[in-house]
Design a protein around this motif. Structure first.
Motif, PDB file in Angstrom:
ATOM      1  N   ALA A 146       1.017  -1.309   0.014  1.00 47.32           N
ATOM      2  CA  ALA A 146       0.132   0.192   0.085  1.00 47.32           C
ATOM      3  C   ALA A 146       1.110   1.414  -0.206  1.00 47.32           C
ATOM      4  O   ALA A 146       0.245   2.085  -0.827  1.00 47.32           O
ATOM      5  N   THR A 147       1.772   1.166   0.574  1.00 46.16           N
ATOM      6  CA  THR A 147       2.460   2.486   1.252  1.00 46.16           C
ATOM      7  C   THR A 147       3.620   2.739  -0.539  1.00 46.16           C
ATOM      8  O   THR A 147       3.277   3.748  -0.829  1.00 46.16           O
ATOM      9  N   ILE A 148       3.562   1.540  -1.728  1.00 46.37           N
ATOM     10  CA  ILE A 148       4.595   1.752  -2.389  1.00 46.37           C
ATOM     11  C   ILE A 148       3.510   2.652  -3.578  1.00 46.37           C
ATOM     12  O   ILE A 148       3.983   2.904  -3.832  1.00 46.37           O
ATOM     13  N   LEU A 149       2.272   1.804  -3.585  1.00 45.76           N
ATOM     14  CA  LEU A 149       1.285   2.276  -4.268  1.00 45.76           C
ATOM     15  C   LEU A 149       0.760   3.149  -4.137  1.00 45.76           C
ATOM     16  O   LEU A 149       0.453   4.124  -5.339  1.00 45.76           O
ATOM     17  N   THR A 150       0.740   3.908  -2.850  1.00 45.58           N
ATOM     18  CA  THR A 150       0.355   5.666  -2.656  1.00 45.58           C
ATOM     19  C   THR A 150       1.257   6.431  -3.169  1.00 45.58           C
ATOM     20  O   THR A 150       1.062   7.590  -2.659  1.00 45.58           O
ATOM     21  N   ASN A 152       4.213   7.005  -0.635  1.00 44.28           N
ATOM     22  CA  ASN A 152       4.563   7.210   0.500  1.00 44.28           C
ATOM     23  C   ASN A 152       5.488   6.084   1.122  1.00 44.28           C
ATOM     24  O   ASN A 152       6.025   6.120   2.472  1.00 44.28           O
ATOM     25  N   VAL A 153       5.521   5.541   0.369  1.00 42.89           N
ATOM     26  CA  VAL A 153       6.919   4.424   0.555  1.00 42.89           C
ATOM     27  C   VAL A 153       8.593   5.312   0.889  1.00 42.89           C
ATOM     28  O   VAL A 153       9.161   5.908   0.179  1.00 42.89           O
ATOM     29  N   ASN A 154       9.421   4.696   2.156  1.00 38.16           N
ATOM     30  CA  ASN A 154      10.659   5.453   2.780  1.00 38.16           C
ATOM     31  C   ASN A 154      11.490   4.431   3.270  1.00 38.16           C
ATOM     32  O   ASN A 154      11.181   3.178   3.307  1.00 38.16           O
ATOM     33  N   ILE A 155      12.457   4.952   3.518  1.00 40.13           N
ATOM     34  CA  ILE A 155      13.503   3.686   3.599  1.00 40.13           C
ATOM     35  C   ILE A 155      13.375   3.205   5.289  1.00 40.13           C
ATOM     36  O   ILE A 155      13.235   1.856   5.276  1.00 40.13           O
ATOM     37  N   ALA A 156      12.869   3.756   5.981  1.00 37.76           N
ATOM     38  CA  ALA A 156      12.324   3.524   7.453  1.00 37.76           C
ATOM     39  C   ALA A 156      11.359   2.828   6.892  1.00 37.76           C
ATOM     40  O   ALA A 156      11.024   1.474   8.016  1.00 37.76           O
ATOM     41  N   MET A 220       7.014  -1.981  -9.015  1.00 41.68           N
ATOM     42  CA  MET A 220       7.967  -2.481  -7.800  1.00 41.68           C
ATOM     43  C   MET A 220       7.268  -2.931  -6.744  1.00 41.68           C
ATOM     44  O   MET A 220       7.478  -3.832  -5.666  1.00 41.68           O
ATOM     45  N   ALA A 221       5.867  -3.307  -6.391  1.00 40.84           N
ATOM     46  CA  ALA A 221       5.150  -4.059  -5.649  1.00 40.84           C
ATOM     47  C   ALA A 221       5.023  -4.932  -5.933  1.00 40.84           C
ATOM     48  O   ALA A 221       4.207  -6.220  -5.357  1.00 40.84           O
ATOM     49  N   LEU A 222       4.747  -5.323  -7.421  1.00 37.23           N
ATOM     50  CA  LEU A 222       4.224  -6.589  -7.667  1.00 37.23           C
ATOM     51  C   LEU A 222       5.335  -8.143  -6.670  1.00 37.23           C
ATOM     52  O   LEU A 222       4.072  -8.846  -6.445  1.00 37.23           O
ATOM     53  N   PRO A 223       6.519  -7.649  -6.399  1.00 34.36           N
ATOM     54  CA  PRO A 223       6.565  -9.245  -5.881  1.00 34.36           C
ATOM     55  C   PRO A 223       6.252  -9.014  -4.833  1.00 34.36           C
ATOM     56  O   PRO A 223       6.178 -10.835  -3.878  1.00 34.36           O
TER      57      PRO A 223
END
Length: 428
Positions: A146-150, A152-156, A220-223
């Motif tokens: 969800a964070t990747i698709l929106t 909002n993903v980050n290293i933390a 990016m979110a597929l795997p």
């Protein structure tokens, strides 16, 4: 009473079919003298049954087959994510320290929670524990997706997710390893563990990492979505395992006291204590050598990036051969002799790699080492599962898990220091 005692052995479906087939063919031959083609040529529909029988023999029981299916599906998800995880980290940061933290998140949970997870496996229902952990992993991965698709993903967020997933894996492995001995007969533990090792090796070591990298390139979110779906399906499959209720010892004792009991049992049993120390030593030397393998391949063997990939592939292919041959090895040699042979192969591997400058020699050596590593790992697991009481399997297994990872954590930086001081072949 051992978990395999008192099992009622019914004739397997495959045995009933084969006996029925033989009597039918004899009767057909006696009527008219010639058997019809269907009595000579096996029906095509039997092919899936034969494959299933080869992968998971019916004598291991349907409960083991469900556990193996769950493990295989989980490993499919992990195999897809094993290459996608580092790619995700690298997409969020180029800081070497943060990238190394991602690797630390793989080792740290086993060190912190190995014995705790083992104690939980001895205290709670192991099947339900695996189910709950798999559902938890699916939820964590779904949140990461969800964070990747929106955007909002980050290293933390990635590092936290990796640590939580590593912790969950520690608990799942503890429960699965302790559950297995109660599902198969004592004499079948070797083959059963070999099948479980094979599921890991094929999915995580050979087939699926390139698929994960491809899926990451597509989306990016597929795997990670695939990994989440696999854990959800794995949770469903493991619920089909039927286990009997076992009285757990230590009621009324604290969790800490139960963990101490497991460590004390191991210390008080010389054979198991010696095996644990041997595993630590093996993993220190393995971690030391493999930490500089990429430099060794270039500087000592003159191999490029593809050559380094071939070295790691040789280990995996050797592992497949070793796992496939385990049943025959176990029938021909005692477990003690298999382990003695493994000690010789381990020593010879380091010696040959330290002396050779030939890439073909190194490839063959690592192929043999791969076969030894998975055979020895399976054998050591069988020895432990046969020797340790069921009510202590989780805790003692947890101590072994800490020993395995602890050896790697000690050996990895030690190998770099030794290579820097004495040369690239010194860690071998």
């Amino acid at each position: 009473m051992p978990p395999w005692s008192g099992r009622r052995r019914s004739r397997s479906p495959s045995t009933r079919r084969s006996r029925f087939g033989r009597s039918w063919r004899c009767r057909a031959a006696s009527v008219g003298g010639v058997a019809p083609p269907s009595a000579i040529v096996p029906p095509v529909r039997l092919l899936p049954t034969r494959i299933t029988e080869t992968v998971a023999p019916s004598r291991l029981g349907s409960n083991f087959r469900w556990l193996l299916a769950s493990t295989l599906v989980n490993n499919v998800g992990d195999g897809v994510a094993i290459s996608a995880g580092p790619l995700l980290v690298a997409s969020q940061t180029r800081d070497p320290l943060l990238v190394s933290m991602a690797l630390l998140s793989e080792f740290l949970p086993a060190l912190l929670f190995g014995v705790i997870a083992g104690a939980a496996a001895d205290r709670y229902d192991r099947r339900r524990m695996i189910t709950a952990v798999n559902i938890g992993r699916a939820v964590v991965l779904a949140a990461l997706v969800a964070t990747i698709l929106t955007g909002n993903v980050n290293i933390a967020a990635v590092l936290v997710a990796l640590f939580v997933l590593g912790t969950a894996e520690t608990f799942a492995d503890a429960a699965s390893s302790a559950l297995l001995p109660g599902l198969v007969a004592r004499e079948d533990l070797g083959v059963a563990n070999a099948r479980m090792q094979g599921a890991f090796l094929l999915t995580n070591g050979l087939l699926l990492p390139p698929v994960g990298a491809f899926l990451f390139a597509v989306g990016m979110a597929l795997p990670f979505a695939t990994n989440a779906a696999c854990f959800a399906l794995g949770a469903l499959l493991v619920t089909r395992v039927a286990t009997s209720t076992i009285e757990r010892s230590g009621e009324g004792t604290s969790f800490r006291a139960e963990m101490v009991e497991g460590v004390r049992w191991l210390v008080a049993h010389p054979p198991m204590r010696t095996l644990a120390l041997t595993i630590v030593t093996f993993n220190v030397t393995y971690g030391a050598a493999w930490s500089v393998l990429v430099l060794y391949a270039g500087e000592r063997l003159g191999m490029n990036e593809v050559g380094f990939g071939l070295l790691t592939t040789a280990v995996a292919i050797g592992g497949v051969i070793g796992i496939s041959s385990y049943g025959r090895l176990e029938r021909r040699f005692s477990l003690a002799n298999i382990m003695r042979g493994g000690l010789l192969i381990e020593t010879a591997t380091h010696l040959v790699l330290a002396l050779t400058t030939s890439a073909p020699v190194a490839l063959v050596t690592l192929g043999i080492f791969g076969a030894h590593a998975f055979v020895w790992g399976t054998t050591s697991t069988v020895v432990r599962q046969r020797a340790v009481p069921d009510e202590l399997l989780g805790r003692v297994g947890g101590v072994y898990r800490v020993a395995i990872v602890g050896g790697l954590v000690i050996g990895t930086p030690l190998g770099g220091l030794i290579a820097k001081t004495f040369g690239i072949t010194a860690p071998f």
